[in-house]
Design an enzyme around this catalytic site. Sequence first.
Site, PDB file in Angstrom:
ATOM      1  N   SER A  10       8.269  44.468 133.332  1.00  0.00           N
ATOM      2  CA  SER A  10       7.226  43.532 133.756  1.00  0.00           C
ATOM      3  C   SER A  10       7.859  42.501 134.692  1.00  0.00           C
ATOM      4  CB  SER A  10       6.639  42.826 132.541  1.00  0.00           C
ATOM      5  OG  SER A  10       5.978  41.637 132.960  1.00  0.00           O
ATOM      6  N   HIS A  33       5.400  47.040 135.941  1.00  0.00           N
ATOM      7  CA  HIS A  33       4.264  46.506 135.183  1.00  0.00           C
ATOM      8  C   HIS A  33       3.843  45.169 135.791  1.00  0.00           C
ATOM      9  CE1 HIS A  33       1.999  46.082 131.331  1.00  0.00           C
ATOM     10  NE2 HIS A  33       2.332  44.796 131.409  1.00  0.00           N
ATOM     11  N   ASP A  35       1.335  42.027 135.488  1.00  0.00           N
ATOM     12  CA  ASP A  35       0.463  41.324 134.551  1.00  0.00           C
ATOM     13  C   ASP A  35      -0.500  40.432 135.319  1.00  0.00           C
ATOM     14  OD1 ASP A  35       1.431  42.090 131.851  1.00  0.00           O
ATOM     15  OD2 ASP A  35       3.323  41.261 132.590  1.00  0.00           O
ATOM     16  N   MET A  37      -3.467  37.897 135.235  1.00  0.00           N
ATOM     17  CA  MET A  37      -4.070  36.941 134.284  1.00  0.00           C
ATOM     18  C   MET A  37      -5.003  36.008 135.035  1.00  0.00           C
ATOM     19  SD  MET A  37      -0.741  35.943 132.030  1.00  0.00           S
ATOM     20  CE  MET A  37       0.392  37.188 131.394  1.00  0.00           C
ATOM     21  N   HIS A  66      -1.703  45.603 134.314  1.00  0.00           N
ATOM     22  CA  HIS A  66      -2.201  45.186 132.998  1.00  0.00           C
ATOM     23  C   HIS A  66      -3.138  44.014 133.235  1.00  0.00           C
ATOM     24  CE1 HIS A  66      -1.097  43.240 128.828  1.00  0.00           C
ATOM     25  NE2 HIS A  66      -2.364  43.604 128.897  1.00  0.00           N
ATOM     26  N   MET A  68      -5.345  41.210 132.234  1.00  0.00           N
ATOM     27  CA  MET A  68      -5.748  40.275 131.181  1.00  0.00           C
ATOM     28  C   MET A  68      -6.786  39.357 131.810  1.00  0.00           C
ATOM     29  SD  MET A  68      -1.970  39.812 129.607  1.00  0.00           S
ATOM     30  CE  MET A  68      -1.234  40.541 131.071  1.00  0.00           C
ATOM     31  N   MET A 137      -0.512  45.701 122.326  1.00  0.00           N
ATOM     32  CA  MET A 137       0.209  44.446 122.528  1.00  0.00           C
ATOM     33  C   MET A 137       1.035  44.130 121.277  1.00  0.00           C
ATOM     34  SD  MET A 137      -0.434  43.255 125.567  1.00  0.00           S
ATOM     35  CE  MET A 137       0.505  41.754 125.327  1.00  0.00           C
ATOM     36  N   ASP A 175       3.912  46.517 124.555  1.00  0.00           N
ATOM     37  CA  ASP A 175       4.112  45.437 125.522  1.00  0.00           C
ATOM     38  C   ASP A 175       4.222  44.102 124.796  1.00  0.00           C
ATOM     39  OD1 ASP A 175       4.149  43.750 127.686  1.00  0.00           O
ATOM     40  OD2 ASP A 175       2.100  44.179 128.335  1.00  0.00           O
TER      41      ASP A 175
HETATM   42  O1  LIG Z   1       1.433  41.307 129.080  1.00  0.00           O
HETATM   43  C1  LIG Z   1       2.397  40.624 128.804  1.00  0.00           C
HETATM   44  C2  LIG Z   1       2.226  39.244 128.266  1.00  0.00           C
HETATM   45  O2  LIG Z   1       0.884  38.956 128.142  1.00  0.00           O
HETATM   46  C3  LIG Z   1       3.730  41.257 128.960  1.00  0.00           C
HETATM   47  O3  LIG Z   1       3.753  42.247 129.939  1.00  0.00           O
HETATM   48  C4  LIG Z   1       4.915  40.361 128.958  1.00  0.00           C
HETATM   49  O4  LIG Z   1       4.978  39.619 130.112  1.00  0.00           O
HETATM   50  C5  LIG Z   1       6.204  41.095 128.783  1.00  0.00           C
HETATM   51  O5  LIG Z   1       7.212  40.159 128.779  1.00  0.00           O
HETATM   52  P1  LIG Z   1       8.273  40.084 127.581  1.00  0.00           P
HETATM   53  O6  LIG Z   1       7.515  39.844 126.298  1.00  0.00           O
HETATM   54  O7  LIG Z   1       8.960  41.422 127.564  1.00  0.00           O
HETATM   55  O8  LIG Z   1       9.160  38.965 127.957  1.00  0.00           O
HETATM   56 FE   LIG Z   2       1.719  43.187 130.147  1.00  0.00          FE
END
Ligand SMILES: O=C(CO)[C@@H](O)[C@H](O)COP(=O)(O)O
Ligand SMILES: [Fe+2]
Length: 223
Positions: A10, A33, A35, A37, A66, A68, A137, A175
């Site tokens: 990510s 990946h 993210d 948001m 991903h 969110m 998650m 994740d």
């Molecule tokens: O979707 C998410 C958080 O919402 C993830 O993709 C995290 O960003 C992964 O980061 P780490 O927990 O591995 O630091």
């Molecule tokens: Fe994620």
Amino acid sequence: MSRHLQITPSILNADFAALGAEVARIGSADWVHVDVMDNHFVPNLTFGPTMVEALARSTRIPLDAHLMIEAPDRHAPAYVEAGCGSVTFHVEAAKAPVRLAREIRAKGARASMALKPATPIEPYEDMLGELDMVLLMTVEPGFGGQKFLDLVLPKIRRARALMDKHGVETWLQVDGGVSLETIERCAEAGADVFVAGSAVYSADDPDAMVAALRAKAASAATA
Ligand SMILES: O=C(CO)[C@@H](O)[C@H](O)COP(=O)(O)O
Ligand SMILES: [Fe+2]
């Protein structure tokens, strides 16, 4: 059953001012990946399809989006158009998950559905065949660098058992908090796609960390 294990770093904890260069540091990753948001579904804000499209043009590694976001039914197709090879929406946000999965596939990407830690998998058993991947998650979504939630491990096992029961090819992604400490537990439970953000980007050599994570997952999956 032997599974094809994949590591998807990510970029949430990468340097956003130099994303192209950051992605070039993880050349052996299977996916990148991303993210997305929206400050509504989660209390954090990252980037949208324009940024994702620029990133897709900058690398040959496929993008794993991903989402969110609060309105995936409306916005997910834009991430396929932006060049993502896989698009994940949250079931807690989707109004019509089957229709949305079909739309993502019809537009040419892999369709994936994410579940927050407290969302059960069982109500979605009958739609596994509509999905190329399920994302479980292992932290509450919103931020990188959180502690892995062991309480999700039984759900990973149950999800794997449902996929085996139905004979589907659906991938099972985990994740959140995935690291050298926790990846073996996930692989033993049946996950085959591993997102790792802070573990990869806090390493001196992110690509060596991708290799180390892959080796740990492989040894646990065959144990
Ligand atoms: O979707 C998410 C958080 O919402 C993830 O993709 C995290 O960003 C992964 O980061 P780490 O927990 O591995 O630091
Ligand atoms: Fe994620």
